[in-house]
Design an enzyme around this catalytic site. Structure first.
Site, PDB file in Angstrom:
ATOM      1  N   GLU A 201      27.744  85.877  -3.543  1.00  0.00           N
ATOM      2  CA  GLU A 201      28.137  84.580  -4.120  1.00  0.00           C
ATOM      3  C   GLU A 201      29.432  84.648  -4.937  1.00  0.00           C
ATOM      4  OE1 GLU A 201      25.017  82.411  -6.016  1.00  0.00           O
ATOM      5  OE2 GLU A 201      23.728  82.463  -4.249  1.00  0.00           O
ATOM      6  N   GLU A 389      19.406  84.742   0.975  1.00  0.00           N
ATOM      7  CA  GLU A 389      18.604  84.230  -0.145  1.00  0.00           C
ATOM      8  C   GLU A 389      18.142  82.815   0.170  1.00  0.00           C
ATOM      9  OE1 GLU A 389      20.043  84.227  -4.223  1.00  0.00           O
ATOM     10  OE2 GLU A 389      20.990  86.184  -3.920  1.00  0.00           O
TER      11      GLU A 389
HETATM   12  C1  NOJ Z   1      21.648  83.078  -6.450  1.00  0.00           C
HETATM   13  C2  NOJ Z   1      21.897  84.433  -7.022  1.00  0.00           C
HETATM   14  O1  NOJ Z   1      22.433  85.295  -6.074  1.00  0.00           O
HETATM   15  C3  NOJ Z   1      20.696  85.038  -7.703  1.00  0.00           C
HETATM   16  O2  NOJ Z   1      21.149  86.067  -8.482  1.00  0.00           O
HETATM   17  C4  NOJ Z   1      19.950  83.966  -8.473  1.00  0.00           C
HETATM   18  O3  NOJ Z   1      18.931  84.484  -9.253  1.00  0.00           O
HETATM   19  C5  NOJ Z   1      19.396  82.966  -7.503  1.00  0.00           C
HETATM   20  N1  NOJ Z   1      20.485  82.361  -6.750  1.00  0.00           N
HETATM   21  C6  NOJ Z   1      18.588  81.836  -8.142  1.00  0.00           C
HETATM   22  O4  NOJ Z   1      19.401  81.109  -8.993  1.00  0.00           O
END
Ligand code: NOJ
Length: 483
Positions: A201, A389
């Site tokens: 990200e 994710e």
């Molecule tokens: C994106 C992130 O990569 C992760 O670290 C985070 O905990 C989750 N989304 C949930 O917000």
């Protein structure tokens, strides 16, 4: 049968849809029958969970680990909910053998974890720390022994503090340091790890960390500086792709975990679908678009004007170094409608009544798990995709009988996975799904107040309690289908 096909075969047009209720009972039963068909995933589809070093490991001062920007930020009063830090988190550093047993019990076939840069190079550059390498080596061995394929992220936001002290991502040398660390780590682990993701990200750490100041390192820079450091971040990605190829064993695959802004046509008609397609490129212009195309879009450069990043043709080539796969982190949808503006589309701001999960930003729009991979595969001809994710926060509580009934997370997962299946059934090459996350963990600025796990963690005792969603996911994996 999808809705469009149903409408075609039933002779109805979209405009006539409300008349469906006037059809004879037999005709009305048709979509119900097709909806009841099981949604099997392809044989060999990978089912996993995703995690990140600072969010779960703890052991912040152990075995030579150096400080990262998140240690500094979370220890700065007022920066995280309740002053929470990742000092202990899930103590995954010590408890991972037990957590891998949990994964195995659920039937997971893969696990995405991240390496803490400061366990390998405590000061960001210099001499590697053997104890750090040994830790990840033990983790990888344990995963493989449990039949779980390791997928390794090299940067999940925990930039060495020593590098931040020299400007962090604003300093082009950080890109070089990252590539060296990435190449070294891939060299050490790629005899057993076959898939590496360079960064997690980029948009999040750039915008939240350097523009809005709500994540580490907590800066609020102007748009010119943000655009330039964003450029160095995507450059770091490209340089590390090359470094991983140079140092990884033959067969090593390289990709990224990108939180592409998931554009969704607000209504599935050609003009909005076309608008969502355009929006996918423009809304991600300085992230996946430049990485895939090796150029910033004209509209992006025009929008930034004098604040646009400075770059060379050679840098653009490096940024677009070919990847073997693309990982997408997909949570909330961005609804798009066609309009007559220069871009040809408009983003629809969610009305205040739009449903969301426990995190206020996590709007529920399952069809983003159909549209995002579909558009990415179509636009950039990506041959191997992963959902690196997807998951949801919920206000979980232990019930008097000791269980956690997270029915909202089950609802979320069921609907999102149904849409993912829809994409795969149409031939979108998604090879695996990583649920965020196995365990409740340190949710950055939200500390421990927002739980994303399918396993509840009592942070005082480190006791793990699988939630209802763990039972749901276990069944999905066992049957390789969602319903
Ligand atoms: C994106 C992130 O990569 C992760 O670290 C985070 O905990 C989750 N989304 C949930 O917000």
């Amino acid at each position: 049968m999808n809705r469009r096909k149903f409408l075609q075969t039933s002779g109805l047009s979209l405009g006539a849809w409300p008349l469906a209720s006037l059809l004879p009972a037999g005709a009305r039963a048709q979509p119900l029958q097709s909806a009841a068909q099981p949604s099997s995933f392809p044989k060999g589809f990978l089912w996993g969970s995703a995690t990140a070093s600072y969010q779960v490991e703890g052991a912040a001062h152990q075995s030579g680990r150096g400080p990262s920007v998140w240690d500094t930020f979370s220890h700065t009063p007022g920066k995280t909910f309740n002053g929470d830090t990742g000092d202990v988190a899930d103590d995954f550093y010590h408890l991972f053998p037990n957590d891998i047993k949990l994964m195995k019990g659920l039937g997971l076939t893969t696990c995405r974890f991240s390496v803490a840069w400061t366990r390998i190079f405590p000061g960001g550059v210099g001499q590697p720390n053997q104890q750090g390498i040994d830790f990840y080596s033990r983790l990888v061995d344990a995963l493989l022994a449990a039949g779980i394929q390791p997928y390794c992220t090299l940067y999940h936001w925990d930039l060495p503090q020593a590098l931040q002290d020299r400007g962090g991502w604003e300093n082009r040398d950080t890109a070089k340091a990252f590539a060296e660390y990435a190449g070294f780590t891939a060299g050490a682990l790629s005899d057993r790890v076959k898939h590496f993701m360079t960064m997690n990200e980029i948009r999040s750490f750039v915008e939240l960390g350097y523009e809005q100041g709500i994540h580490a390192p907590g800066l609020r820079l102007d748009s010119q500086r943000v655009a330039q450091l964003n450029h160095y971040a995507v450059l770091a990605h490209g340089m590390s792709v090359q470094a991983i190829r140079a140092h990884g064993k033959p067969g090593t695959k390289v990709g990224i975990a990108d939180n592409v802004q998931g554009t969704v046509p607000v209504v599935e008609v050609p003009k909005h679908i076309e608008a969502a397609r355009r929006a996918m490129r423009e809304q991600n212009a300085s992230f996946l678009t430049v990485i895939e195309e090796g150029r910033y879009t004209d509209l992006y450069l025009k929008r930034l004007g004098a604040n646009a990043p400075k770059f060379t043709a050679e840098e653009m080539q490096v940024i677009a170094s070919p990847m073997d796969f693309v990982g997408l982190n997909i949570y909330q949808p961005t609804y798009i409608r066609a309009d007559d503006s220069e871009t040809g589309y408009a983003v629809i701001d969610p009305p205040s009544s739009f449903p969301h999960m426990y995190s206020p930003w996590l709007y529920v729009g399952p069809e983003v798990l159909y549209w995002a991979p579909k558009l990415v595969a179509d636009i950039w001809k990506v041959k191997e995709l992963y959902i690196t994710e997807n998951g949801a926060s919920a206000a979980d509580a232990i019930a008097p009988d000791g269980e956690v009934y997270d029915s909202d997370r089950v609802m979320y997962l069921r609907n999102y996975l149904t849409q993912l299946h829809r994409a795969i059934a149409e031939g979108v090459p998604v090879r695996g799904y990583f649920l965020w996350s196995l365990l409740d963990n340190f949710e950055w600025a939200d500390g421990y107040s927002k739980r994303f796990g399918i396993v509840y963690v009592d942070f005082a005792t480190q006791k793990r309690t699988p939630k209802l969603s763990a039972t749901f996911y276990k069944k999905v994996i066992r049957d390789n289908l969602v319903k």
